[in-house]
Design an enzyme around this catalytic site. Structure first.
Site, PDB file in Angstrom:
ATOM      1  N   GLY A  13      -3.306  -6.409  17.561  1.00  0.00           N
ATOM      2  CA  GLY A  13      -4.269  -5.303  17.571  1.00  0.00           C
ATOM      3  C   GLY A  13      -5.672  -5.807  17.303  1.00  0.00           C
ATOM      4  O   GLY A  13      -5.883  -6.624  16.401  1.00  0.00           O
ATOM      5  N   GLY A  18      -7.631  -4.946  12.802  1.00  0.00           N
ATOM      6  CA  GLY A  18      -7.265  -6.258  13.349  1.00  0.00           C
ATOM      7  C   GLY A  18      -8.430  -7.238  13.256  1.00  0.00           C
ATOM      8  O   GLY A  18      -8.258  -8.401  12.865  1.00  0.00           O
ATOM      9  N   LYS A  89      -2.791   0.937  15.557  1.00  0.00           N
ATOM     10  CA  LYS A  89      -2.731   2.290  15.009  1.00  0.00           C
ATOM     11  C   LYS A  89      -1.263   2.597  14.673  1.00  0.00           C
ATOM     12  O   LYS A  89      -0.345   2.026  15.291  1.00  0.00           O
ATOM     13  CB  LYS A  89      -3.228   3.297  16.052  1.00  0.00           C
ATOM     14  N   LYS A 194      -2.712   6.038  -1.262  1.00  0.00           N
ATOM     15  CA  LYS A 194      -3.578   5.981  -0.078  1.00  0.00           C
ATOM     16  C   LYS A 194      -3.270   7.164   0.839  1.00  0.00           C
ATOM     17  O   LYS A 194      -4.180   7.744   1.450  1.00  0.00           O
ATOM     18  CB  LYS A 194      -3.349   4.642   0.647  1.00  0.00           C
ATOM     19  N   ASN A 212     -17.791  11.415   4.768  1.00  0.00           N
ATOM     20  CA  ASN A 212     -16.784  11.519   3.698  1.00  0.00           C
ATOM     21  C   ASN A 212     -17.299  12.235   2.454  1.00  0.00           C
ATOM     22  O   ASN A 212     -16.561  12.941   1.767  1.00  0.00           O
ATOM     23  CB  ASN A 212     -16.287  10.120   3.309  1.00  0.00           C
TER      24      ASN A 212
END
Ligand code: PAF
Length: 315
Positions: A13, A18, A89, A194, A212
């Site tokens: 990835g 990655g 993903k 998480k 955020n």
């Protein structure tokens, strides 16, 4: 100095995670050979011809040197790897594990590194506990151009695996020293922590297309985030998981630390890609159902993101 166990490493990835992992690996003092499997032929050509740039939090621009970008067809010519890190993903990880498993050497380890739950369990089922580990990566990185990635930094990340010796796990962690990876005996509490953070921040920021920090600035969003976290904690407890710190405090900490950033789910929406909501809020709902815990707020957010995703998806 070379790493005794892991001399040849494959990262599967070439998205945000990655690229960050490849950067960490080539920065390691033990200098393993690092290969990155790139699925998209256009990106493969671009990365080979022009390379990748990483921009750090202080604005320094670094060229990612010493990485071999390869296609799936190249794998056979390169042979076996000591370490494979699956950085796709979440929805692509199962297929990726099936494709690369034959390229894992006999004493090798495969590490999953996805948001949400399920990817690790799927890899465990295929490879077994003696070959499978997982990492909870607490770093923020996002794409700012076709071959430019901004790494905003992060906090301690965690690595664990039910059937892998501490020595091997520590050896993997040492390859990723710039990401401050800590080996833990039980990774589940960190995965759920998480998960709670992602379940609270990602769908709300993606739905309202906000940074955020809005999760803690706006009192209505914060109330919803609090409900999401409470549901997630109830489900975790049913599975006997006690999170290492209070998950709501962790949401506040992460929303503060990454306040100016856009969550990965919002970035997926912006780029017209599928999101990982099935593996985040969706997994809270599915596991809640199995354990007899109601999770209506997670379920509403899950459905709302699925609808939003269907409006914007291009891939
Ligand atoms: O998925 C993300 O974007 C990140 O995990 C987090 C912690 C929500 C920060 O943006």
């Amino acid at each position: 100095m070379t790493n005794e166990y892991f001399k040849k490493v494959l990262v599967v990835g070439s998205g945000n995670v990655g690229v960050l992992l490849a950067y960490a690996l080539v920065s390691s003092s033990t200098r393993p050979s690092v290969y990155v499997l790139v699925r998209n032929p256009q990106y493969l050509k671009l990365f080979r011809d022009e390379g990748i740039k990483i921009i750090t939090a202080d604005g320094t621009s670094l060229r990612l040197e010493g990485v071999h970008f390869i296609s799936y067809d190249d794998l056979r010519k390169i042979g076996l790897f000591d370490l494979i890190i699956v950085a796709t993903k979440a929805y692509d990880s199962l297929e990726a594990v099936k494709q690369v498993r034959e390229f894992l050497g006999s004493g090798g380890v495969l590490v999953t590194c996805q948001n949400g739950l399920r990817s690790y369990e799927e890899a465990l089922e295929i490879l077994g506990p003696s070959k499978t580990a997982t990492m909870v990566l607490n770093h923020g990185v996002y794409r700012v151009g076709n071959r430019e990635f901004k790494w905003i930094g992060g906090s301690t990340s965690y690595l664990g695996g039910k059937g892998i010796s501490r020595e091997l796990l520590s050896s993997i962690a040492s390859l990723l020293e710039v990401l401050s990876v800590q080996v833990v005996d039980d990774i589940e509490p960190y995965r759920w922590l998480k998960l709670a953070v992602n379940a609270a921040i990602n769908p709300l920021t993606a739905l309202y297309e906000v940074k955020n920090k809005l999760i803690i600035i706006d009192e209505n969003l914060f109330k919803i985030a609090t409900m999401v976290v409470a549901e997630t904690q109830r489900v975790a407890e049913k599975y006997g998981v006690v999170m290492p710190v209070d998950p709501l405090k962790e949401v506040v900490r992460v929303a503060e630390a990454t306040g100016e950033n856009y969550s990965s789910m919002l970035q997926d929406i912006i780029w017209g890609k599928r999101t990982e909501v099935d593996y985040i809020n969706g997994e809270v709902v599915v596991r809640g159902r199995r354990a007899g815990v109601l999770t209506p707020v997670n379920e509403v957010l899950w459905l709302m993101i699925k609808y939003k995703e269907s409006l914007k998806r291009m891939t």
